[in-house]
Design an enzyme around this catalytic site. Structure first.
Site, PDB file in Angstrom:
ATOM      1  N   HIS A  57       0.871  -1.175   0.000  1.00  0.00           N
ATOM      2  CA  HIS A  57       0.000   0.000   0.000  1.00  0.00           C
ATOM      3  C   HIS A  57       0.905   1.221   0.000  1.00  0.00           C
ATOM      4  CE1 HIS A  57      -2.450  -3.007   2.196  1.00  0.00           C
ATOM      5  NE2 HIS A  57      -3.472  -2.432   1.614  1.00  0.00           N
ATOM      6  N   ASP A  60       2.350   1.687   3.383  1.00  0.00           N
ATOM      7  CA  ASP A  60       3.258   0.661   3.922  1.00  0.00           C
ATOM      8  C   ASP A  60       4.691   1.123   3.666  1.00  0.00           C
ATOM      9  OD1 ASP A  60       1.013  -0.908   4.307  1.00  0.00           O
ATOM     10  OD2 ASP A  60       1.387  -2.186   2.566  1.00  0.00           O
ATOM     11  N   MET A  91       2.563  -5.717  -7.951  1.00  0.00           N
ATOM     12  CA  MET A  91       1.257  -5.128  -7.610  1.00  0.00           C
ATOM     13  C   MET A  91       1.426  -3.999  -6.603  1.00  0.00           C
ATOM     14  SD  MET A  91      -1.076  -5.262  -4.853  1.00  0.00           S
ATOM     15  CE  MET A  91      -1.654  -6.748  -4.027  1.00  0.00           C
ATOM     16  N   GLU A 184     -11.174  -6.240  -4.992  1.00  0.00           N
ATOM     17  CA  GLU A 184     -11.178  -7.292  -3.967  1.00  0.00           C
ATOM     18  C   GLU A 184     -12.397  -7.181  -3.072  1.00  0.00           C
ATOM     19  OE1 GLU A 184      -7.542  -7.488  -1.757  1.00  0.00           O
ATOM     20  OE2 GLU A 184      -8.455  -8.651  -0.142  1.00  0.00           O
ATOM     21  N   LYS A 186     -15.066  -8.340   0.032  1.00  0.00           N
ATOM     22  CA  LYS A 186     -15.073  -8.884   1.398  1.00  0.00           C
ATOM     23  C   LYS A 186     -16.448  -8.585   1.985  1.00  0.00           C
ATOM     24  CE  LYS A 186     -12.320  -8.914   5.639  1.00  0.00           C
ATOM     25  NZ  LYS A 186     -11.307  -8.240   6.472  1.00  0.00           N
ATOM     26  N   GLU A 220     -10.063 -13.366  -2.662  1.00  0.00           N
ATOM     27  CA  GLU A 220      -9.259 -13.799  -1.508  1.00  0.00           C
ATOM     28  C   GLU A 220      -9.931 -14.991  -0.841  1.00  0.00           C
ATOM     29  OE1 GLU A 220      -7.472 -11.004   1.209  1.00  0.00           O
ATOM     30  OE2 GLU A 220      -8.111 -12.200   2.933  1.00  0.00           O
ATOM     31  N   HIS A 223     -11.868 -14.226   2.339  1.00  0.00           N
ATOM     32  CA  HIS A 223     -13.061 -13.388   2.191  1.00  0.00           C
ATOM     33  C   HIS A 223     -14.238 -14.200   1.660  1.00  0.00           C
ATOM     34  CE1 HIS A 223     -10.354  -9.555   1.988  1.00  0.00           C
ATOM     35  NE2 HIS A 223     -10.196 -10.270   3.077  1.00  0.00           N
ATOM     36  N   ASP A 248      -5.510 -13.486  -3.817  1.00  0.00           N
ATOM     37  CA  ASP A 248      -4.997 -13.412  -2.445  1.00  0.00           C
ATOM     38  C   ASP A 248      -5.183 -14.763  -1.781  1.00  0.00           C
ATOM     39  OD1 ASP A 248      -4.291 -10.799  -2.763  1.00  0.00           O
ATOM     40  OD2 ASP A 248      -5.645  -9.982  -1.233  1.00  0.00           O
ATOM     41  N   ASP A 258     -11.875 -12.303  11.260  1.00  0.00           N
ATOM     42  CA  ASP A 258     -11.006 -12.244  10.083  1.00  0.00           C
ATOM     43  C   ASP A 258      -9.623 -12.814  10.444  1.00  0.00           C
ATOM     44  OD1 ASP A 258      -9.575 -11.546   7.865  1.00  0.00           O
ATOM     45  OD2 ASP A 258      -9.922  -9.398   8.042  1.00  0.00           O
ATOM     46  N   ASP A 260      -6.988 -14.450   8.340  1.00  0.00           N
ATOM     47  CA  ASP A 260      -5.790 -14.300   7.498  1.00  0.00           C
ATOM     48  C   ASP A 260      -4.703 -15.315   7.841  1.00  0.00           C
ATOM     49  OD1 ASP A 260      -6.762 -12.246   5.879  1.00  0.00           O
ATOM     50  OD2 ASP A 260      -5.993 -10.662   7.172  1.00  0.00           O
ATOM     51  N   ASP A 290      -1.795 -13.147   1.155  1.00  0.00           N
ATOM     52  CA  ASP A 290      -2.297 -12.042   1.978  1.00  0.00           C
ATOM     53  C   ASP A 290      -2.683 -12.610   3.333  1.00  0.00           C
ATOM     54  OD1 ASP A 290      -3.208  -9.739   2.991  1.00  0.00           O
ATOM     55  OD2 ASP A 290      -5.007  -9.599   1.750  1.00  0.00           O
TER      56      ASP A 290
HETATM   57  C1  GLT Z   1      -5.854  -5.605   4.210  1.00  0.00           C
HETATM   58  C2  GLT Z   1      -6.943  -6.556   3.782  1.00  0.00           C
HETATM   59  C3  GLT Z   1      -6.566  -7.334   2.601  1.00  0.00           C
HETATM   60  C4  GLT Z   1      -6.349  -6.516   1.370  1.00  0.00           C
HETATM   61  C5  GLT Z   1      -5.210  -5.606   1.473  1.00  0.00           C
HETATM   62  C6  GLT Z   1      -5.159  -4.722   0.246  1.00  0.00           C
HETATM   63  S1  GLT Z   1      -5.153  -4.744   2.933  1.00  0.00           S
HETATM   64  O1  GLT Z   1      -4.840  -6.284   4.862  1.00  0.00           O
HETATM   65  O2  GLT Z   1      -7.233  -7.416   4.883  1.00  0.00           O
HETATM   66  O3  GLT Z   1      -7.503  -8.339   2.333  1.00  0.00           O
HETATM   67  O4  GLT Z   1      -6.032  -7.387   0.326  1.00  0.00           O
HETATM   68  O5  GLT Z   1      -5.732  -3.490   0.449  1.00  0.00           O
HETATM   69 MN    MN Z   2      -6.625  -9.389   0.611  1.00  0.00          MN
HETATM   70 MN    MN Z   3      -8.204 -10.519   4.315  1.00  0.00          MN
END
Ligand code: GLT
Ligand code: MN
Ligand code: MN
Length: 389
Positions: A57, A60, A91, A184, A186, A220, A223, A248, A258, A260, A290
């Site tokens: 980002h 970042d 990216m 993306e 979510k 993702e 998500h 992702d 969430d 991840d 991600d």
């Molecule tokens: C954030 C989010 C991710 C996105 C990123 C891109 S930022 O961490 O949880 O799913 O892909 O903006």
């Molecule tokens: Mn993501």
């Molecule tokens: Mn995520």
């Protein structure tokens, strides 16, 4: 770890975000457990574990209040680190969720100044990504949503999103950046409800844009799983529409916060079908992770996490190859194909042919009589995954 067939190589296109290996383990109940990882250090770490690229980002890399000379110095240092470590930047993305100004959304905010600022911030992030040669620009609308639908009509939010997207496409074209935008989805978190909750919703939205050809999706795993959906199906629809511009990879148990998680660490079988799909169709974009390490880890543990994502992907890729070459599975698939000789049940619509279809007698009972052996097919898959075949 000694070099073996699961050692990541540049051709595997494994990438991580600065925000992933740099994640400090903060959560709503507890503070950071790891020190700040400067971007240049993150690049070194990614090279050490065998990644191909790094994504970021805007903030970042460049703090939001950096002066122009500070920004330029950061860019120079980061570029040098990437070159020195053989790491590329495929990216880039923009942070439209962290700052309080985005508390009611960015492109969809009720405040026109916030919307204009969001587009400005994105254009600058596109400039930044372009300096590193990024060709994919991800947009994740984390704050584009609501806690109460009283605050705006949801169709108005969609119109605002479209206005912003159209503007950004024109900007990319006018600058010759050659970006492909990857949207993306979510369903929730950090908003109670986020607009465009699924990849499918974005695929429909894209057809309403002025420049649909340069806009696709970034599905993702976590998500789609948060909604209890099948990630491979979302990816397949995107692929079939020519819209799989990025992906992702991570993991998530449905119904939880969430998470991840490290790729494939929660739903191994779902991950297998996903990897098999990507490899079977020849997806050639980045395999972007991600995800982030458990809060229990120090930076050695973060390396274990990153290595684990890539290693599991490569193991699953190998399992997919084994699945495709398994003679018993092959003969079962040939059996399935027998009842589908030329791939189409219908052919093109013609009035006369439709009349004969209408008149045809189908023997429903015999069509339903024979078992399909999918139990056996799935157990063979399990045997392969568990390494006993
Ligand atoms: C954030 C989010 C991710 C996105 C990123 C891109 S930022 O961490 O949880 O799913 O892909 O903006
Ligand atoms: Mn993501
Ligand atoms: Mn995520």
């Amino acid at each position: 770890m000694a070099e073996d067939k699961y050692t990541p190589k540049p051709e595997h296109k494994f990438t991580f975000g600065l925000w992933t290996v740099g994640n400090r383990g903060r959560d709503p109940f507890g503070d950071a457990v790891r020190p700040t990882l400067p971007p240049v250090e993150a690049v070194r770490m990614l090279a050490e574990v065998g990644a191909y690229g790094v994504n970021f980002h805007d903030n970042d890399l460049v703090p939001i209040d950096a002066t122009p000379p500070e920004r330029d110095q950061i860019v120079r240092d980061f570029k040098a680190a990437c070159e020195e470590n053989g790491i590329v930047v495929p990216m880039a993305t923009v942070n439209l969720f962290y700052e309080p100004v985005f508390r009611d959304g960015a492109f969809t905010s009720n405040d026109a100044s916030v919307r204009a600022y969001s587009v400005q911030k994105t254009m600058r992030a596109m400039d930044l990504g372009a300096e590193f040669g990024a060709k994919v620009f991800v947009l994740w609308g984390g704050r584009e949503g609501v806690e109460t639908d009283g605050c705006r009509r949801p169709d108005e939010a969609i119109k605002r999103l479209r206005e912003a997207l159209n503007y950004l496409c024109e900007y990319s074209l006018s600058q010759n950046y050659g970006y492909k935008f990857a949207l993306e989805a979510k369903p929730n978190e950090p908003r109670a409800d986020i607009y465009m909750p699924t990849t499918g919703a974005y695929l429909a939205f894209i057809t309403t844009l002025d420049r649909p050809e340069i806009v696709g999706v970034n599905p993702e795993v976590a998500h789609e799983h948060m909604s209890g959906l099948n990630m491979t199906h979302a990816v397949a629809q995107a692929w079939e529409a020519g819209k799989l511009f990025h992906i992702d990879l991570n993991d998530q148990v449905p119904g939880r916060y969430d998470q991840d998680l490290r790729f494939a660490s929660a739903n191994l079988k779902a991950a297998f079908w996903l990897v098999k799909f990507l490899e079977d169709v020849g997806y050639d974009g980045s395999r972007h992770f991600d995800a982030h390490a458990y809060r229990t880890e120090d930076y050695e543990g973060v390396k274990d996490f990153a290595r684990g994502c890539m290693r599991t992907y490569l193991i699953l890729k190998e399992k997919a190859r084994q699945w495709n070459n398994d003679s018993e599975i092959k003969s079962m698939l040939a059996d399935i194909a027998k009842n589908n000789p030329n791939g189409s049940a219908l052919g093109k619509f013609e009035k006369g042919k439709a009349a004969s279809l209408l008149a045809k007698e189908f023997d429903r009972a015999s069509l339903a009589a024979k078992g399909l052996q999918y139990e056996q097919l799935d157990q063979l898959t399990i045997d392969i995954l568990l390494g006993v075949r």
